[in-house]
Design an enzyme around this catalytic site. Structure first.
Site, short mmCIF file in Angstrom:
data_model
loop_
_atom_site.label_atom_id
_atom_site.label_comp_id
_atom_site.label_asym_id
_atom_site.label_seq_id
_atom_site.Cartn_x
_atom_site.Cartn_y
_atom_site.Cartn_z
N TRP A 96 65.40 95.34 129.96
CA TRP A 96 65.88 94.31 129.03
C TRP A 96 67.04 93.56 129.68
O TRP A 96 67.98 94.19 130.19
CB TRP A 96 66.33 95.00 127.73
CG TRP A 96 66.89 94.08 126.69
CD1 TRP A 96 66.39 92.87 126.32
CD2 TRP A 96 68.05 94.32 125.88
NE1 TRP A 96 67.17 92.33 125.33
CE2 TRP A 96 68.20 93.21 125.05
CE3 TRP A 96 68.97 95.36 125.80
CZ2 TRP A 96 69.22 93.10 124.12
CZ3 TRP A 96 69.99 95.25 124.87
CH2 TRP A 96 70.12 94.14 124.04
N ASP A 150 67.51 104.46 125.46
CA ASP A 150 67.69 103.30 124.58
C ASP A 150 66.51 103.31 123.60
O ASP A 150 65.37 103.09 123.98
CB ASP A 150 67.70 102.01 125.42
CG ASP A 150 68.01 100.79 124.56
OD1 ASP A 150 68.15 100.93 123.33
OD2 ASP A 150 68.12 99.68 125.13
N LYS A 200 65.47 96.31 114.30
CA LYS A 200 64.05 95.96 114.16
C LYS A 200 63.37 96.80 113.09
O LYS A 200 62.67 96.28 112.24
CB LYS A 200 63.30 96.14 115.47
CG LYS A 200 64.13 96.00 116.72
CD LYS A 200 64.30 94.58 117.18
CE LYS A 200 65.42 94.52 118.22
NZ LYS A 200 65.50 93.33 118.99
C1 LMR Z 1 65.20 90.89 122.44
O1 LMR Z 1 65.02 91.63 123.40
O2 LMR Z 1 64.65 89.79 122.34
C2 LMR Z 1 66.09 91.32 121.31
O3 LMR Z 1 66.51 92.61 121.53
C3 LMR Z 1 67.16 90.36 121.04
C4 LMR Z 1 68.24 90.35 122.06
O4 LMR Z 1 69.38 90.59 121.68
O5 LMR Z 1 67.97 90.08 123.23
#
Ligand code: LMR
Length: 400
Positions: A130, A211, A246
Site C-alpha cells: 500500500w 496490517d 472498511k
Molecule cells: C486505499 O488504499 O485506497 C485506502 O486505504 C484509502 C487510503 O487512505 O489510501
C-alpha cells in the site's frame, strides 16, 4: 519561511478523489480510493452504525477525556474480534490493545514503538505494498526494504521467492504482512502458506507487524484473521494494526487499534505504556465517537449479528463483481487468463496496465484508478462492467 517549501506531488490514491469529483462526464467510473461502494455507487452509513449512533446520542453522559489508549470497551471488543475470544495469548494475558486514529494511526504508533525498542531494525514490506505504508513507517525513522511478493503477469503470490528473501534476514528484523485482502494486489496467502511463514518467522526470530485493514471483506471475519491469530499463537512478539474504516464503514471517524502481543505480561505492559506515551506525544488521544459506536455494536448480540449481515452483503457483492469482471475480461481479451481476479480477495485487484494506459483510461474513458493499475472492485457498478472490460481490452491491444 514557507518560501523554502516545494509543493509535493499529489498522494497517488487520495489525489484521485478530487480528480474524479471534478470530471463532469456523467458515466465516469471510480475504481480509485479504497472505499466500499454499493450497487448505486454510494458509500452509505451502515444501518447498524446508525442504530448504535442513535443509542450513543441518548446514552452518553460525558465527553470528558478517556486518555491516550482510548476507549477500553472498544479495545477489548476489537482484541476479541481479531484474535477470537479463546485465543491463548489473551488467556495468558500477553495482549494489550490501544485505540488509534484509524489503521494509519495504528501503523504509525507501531512504527514509533519499533523505533523506540529496536532503533536499528529495517522493516520489510511486500513488493508492492500500500503506497501509504512508505510515509507512515518511514516518517517514524524506520528504514523500509522490500521482499518479493507479487507476480504481475500471473496475478499470484511469488511464495518461494518471498520465503527465500525472508530466510536470509537477520534475527529481529520486522516483517510487515497484510493480514487479508492484500492492498494493492488482492493476492493473499493461503492457510498453508501462513503456516509456513509463521514457522519461518519463528525459526529465524523475525517479528511480524500485521496490517489488518479489511477483516471480513475477504472470506469472512474469522477466516481473514487466520494469519494474525496463528502468528499471535506461535510467536513471542507480534504487532497488529487494525482498521474499522472498511468493515464498519467508519472511514472519516478514524477508528483503529494497535494490538501488541508480548512475550509475557510484563513486556506487554511495557509496550502498552510506551504506546500511551507515543500517542500522547503525537495526537494525545484518539477520537472517541467511532470507537464508541464499534464498542456498542460488538457488545450487543443483536447489533453484532446485524452488522455481520451487512458485512456479508458487502463481501458477497464484491465476490459477484469479481466473477462478472473476470468473465467480461475473458470475453474481451481472447487468449488471456483472468482467473486471478476470481481467486484474489477483498476490495482490490491489479490490472497489468502501464501508467500510460491508466492515464489514457482516465482521460479518454473516464475510468479512474491509481497509476499502478489497482482497481477497487466495489467501485464497478454492474451495468458498467462490460464498458470497463472493453476499455481495458483496448489497452491490452485487443480490437473490438
Ligand atoms: C486505499 O488504499 O485506497 C485506502 O486505504 C484509502 C487510503 O487512505 O489510501
Amino acid at each position: 519561511m514557507f518560501q523554502t517549501l516545494d509543493v509535493p506531488p499529489e498522494d497517488p490514491i487520495l489525489g484521485l478523489i478530487a480528480a474524479f469529483r471534478n470530471d463532469p462526464a456523467p458515466d465516469k467510473v471510480d475504481l480509485g480510493v479504497g472505499v466500499y461502494r454499493d450497487e448505486r455507487g454510494a458509500t452509505a452509513v451502515l444501518e447498524t452504525v446508525k442504530a448504535a449512533e442513535q443509542r450513543l446520542v441518548t446514552e452518553q453522559d460525558s465527553k470528558t477525556y478517556l486518555g491516550p489508549t482510548g476507549n477500553e470497551r472498544f479495545n477489548e471488543a476489537i482484541a476479541t474480534m481479531v484474535l477470537g475470544a479463546k485465543h491463548a495469548a489473551l488467556r495468558d494475558s500477553r495482549v494489550r490493545t490501544i485505540q488509534a486514529p484509524g489503521g494509519c494511526g495504528a501503523l504509525r504508533i507501531g512504527a514509533e514503538l519499533i523505533k523506540r525498542a529496536n532503533a536499528t531494525t529495517p522493516i520489510m514490506v511486500s513488493d508492492p505494498t500500500w503506497a501509504n505504508h512508505v510515509p507512515l513507517l518511514s516518517s517514524a525513522g524506520l528504514q523500509l526494504e522490500r521482499y518479493p511478493y507479487y507476480d504481475r503477469a500471473s496475478g499470484t503470490v511469488q511464495f518461494d521467492r518471498m520465503m527465500s528473501a525472508l530466510e536470509s534476514l537477520p534475527a529481529g528484523t520486522m516483517v510487515l504482512l497484510h493480514g487479508a485482502c492484500h492492498n494493492p494486489t488482492g493476492a493473499d496467502l493461503s492457510t498453508q502458506q501462513w503456516e509456513r511463514v509463521a514457522d519461518l518467522l519463528s525459526q529465524r526470530g523475525l517479528v511480524p507487524f500485521v496490517d489488518l485493514a479489511y477483516q471480513g471483506l475477504g472470506d469472512g471475519l474469522d477466516e481473514d484473521a487466520y494469519g494474525a491469530r496463528l502468528l499471535a499463537e506461535k510467536l513471542p512478539e507480534v504487532l497488529i494494526a487494525v482498521s474499522c474504516s472498511k468493515n464498519f464503514g467508519l472511514y472519516r471517524e478514524r477508528v483503529g487499534a494497535l494490538i501488541v502481543v508480548g512475550q509475557n505480561r510484563q513486556q506487554a505492559d511495557a509496550a502498552a505504556a510506551n504506546l500511551g506515551k507515543i500517542a500522547r506525544g503525537i495526537y494525545s488521544m484518539p477520537p472517541d465517537h467511532g470507537a464508541a459506536i464499534v464498542a456498542r455494536i460488538l457488545e450487543d448480540a443483536k447489533l453484532a449479528t446485524q452488522w455481520r449481515r451487512e458485512l456479508t452483503k458487502m463481501r458477497e457483492r464484491i465476490g459477484g463483481l469479481r466473477k462478472a469482471l473476470s468473465e467480461a475480461l475473458t470475453l474481451a481479451c481472447p487468449g488471456r487468463d483472468f482467473s486471478q481476479i476470481l481467486n484474489q480477495r477483498g476490495m482490490f485487484s491489479m490490472l497489468d496496465l502501464t501508467p500510460a494506459s491508466v492515464d489514457r483510461l482516465r482521460k479518454d474513458k473516464h475510468i479512474y484508478m491509481p497509476g499502478d493499475g489497482r482497481i477497487n472492485i466495489s467501485g464497478l457498478r454492474e451495468q458498467r462492467v462490460d464498458y470497463v472490460a472493453w476499455s481495458v481490452a483496448e489497452e491490452f491491444g485487443m480490437n473490438r
